[in-house]
Write an enzyme that holds these catalytic residues in place. Structure first.
Site, PDB file in Angstrom:
ATOM      1  N   ARG A  21      66.110  33.462   7.352  1.00  7.42           N
ATOM      2  CA  ARG A  21      65.413  33.973   8.537  1.00  7.42           C
ATOM      3  C   ARG A  21      66.298  34.870   9.384  1.00  7.42           C
ATOM      4  O   ARG A  21      65.812  35.487  10.334  1.00  7.42           O
ATOM      5  CB  ARG A  21      64.897  32.803   9.371  1.00  7.42           C
ATOM      6  CG  ARG A  21      63.805  32.050   8.646  1.00  7.42           C
ATOM      7  CD  ARG A  21      63.176  30.939   9.419  1.00  7.42           C
ATOM      8  NE  ARG A  21      63.484  30.914  10.827  1.00  7.42           N
ATOM      9  CZ  ARG A  21      63.348  29.866  11.603  1.00  7.42           C
ATOM     10  NH1 ARG A  21      62.915  28.740  11.086  1.00  7.42           N
ATOM     11  NH2 ARG A  21      63.638  29.914  12.870  1.00  7.42           N
ATOM     12  N   CYS A  22      67.583  34.966   9.062  1.00  4.93           N
ATOM     13  CA  CYS A  22      68.543  35.751   9.842  1.00  4.93           C
ATOM     14  C   CYS A  22      68.732  37.127   9.202  1.00  4.93           C
ATOM     15  O   CYS A  22      69.059  37.226   8.017  1.00  4.93           O
ATOM     16  CB  CYS A  22      69.872  35.004   9.897  1.00  4.93           C
ATOM     17  SG  CYS A  22      71.239  35.969  10.566  1.00  4.93           S
ATOM     18  N   SER A  23      68.550  38.187   9.970  1.00  3.36           N
ATOM     19  CA  SER A  23      68.673  39.544   9.421  1.00  3.36           C
ATOM     20  C   SER A  23      70.091  39.835   8.942  1.00  3.36           C
ATOM     21  O   SER A  23      70.273  40.490   7.914  1.00  3.36           O
ATOM     22  CB  SER A  23      68.232  40.577  10.456  1.00  3.36           C
ATOM     23  OG  SER A  23      69.071  40.549  11.596  1.00  3.36           O
TER      24      SER A  23
END
Length: 121
Positions: free
Chosen positions: A8-10
């Site tokens: 979920r972390c870019s």
């Protein structure tokens, strides 16, 4: 090579994409689902050359609940407590972390640190 990854972390997705583009073999550890033990986290922090408070996500709600901003930061007296809290609450661990078989590890949040992880991979 292993990447401690949060899909979920870019920044985590970017680091994983860079590893894919470089064609290196690695394992993906979704560390929120498979959190490191305190011993593993301590070893990785030592490999990075960082104290736990240097890679803690202090803006997470749980960090505020635990009062991490007010927790001591003495490497001798406080390191183990920080590691214990981060292992119990892996959302506090900065991501992504790339761990190499040769003993090196980096917090790979930007292109330069990903390159460091890939040097001589």
């Amino acid at each position: 090579m292993e990447i401690w990854h949060n899909p979920r972390c870019s920044k985590s997705r970017s680091a994983k994409a860079a590893l894919d583009e470089a064609g290196v073999a690695y394992t993906e550890r979704r560390y929120l689902d498979d959190p490191p033990s305190a011993e593993e986290l301590d070893a990785v922090l030592t490999r990075i050359g960082a104290q736990p408070w240097e890679v803690a996500r202090l803006n997470e709600p749980v960090a505020k609940e635990l009062g991490l901003k007010d927790l001591g930061r003495d490497p001798e007296a406080d390191r183990a407590r920080w590691i214990e809290l981060m292992a119990a609450n892996p959302v506090l661990i900065q991501r992504p972390i790339v761990v190499r078989e040769d003993g090196r590890a980096v917090v790979a949040r930007d292109a330069e640190s990903v390159r460091q992880a890939l040097d001589s991979a």
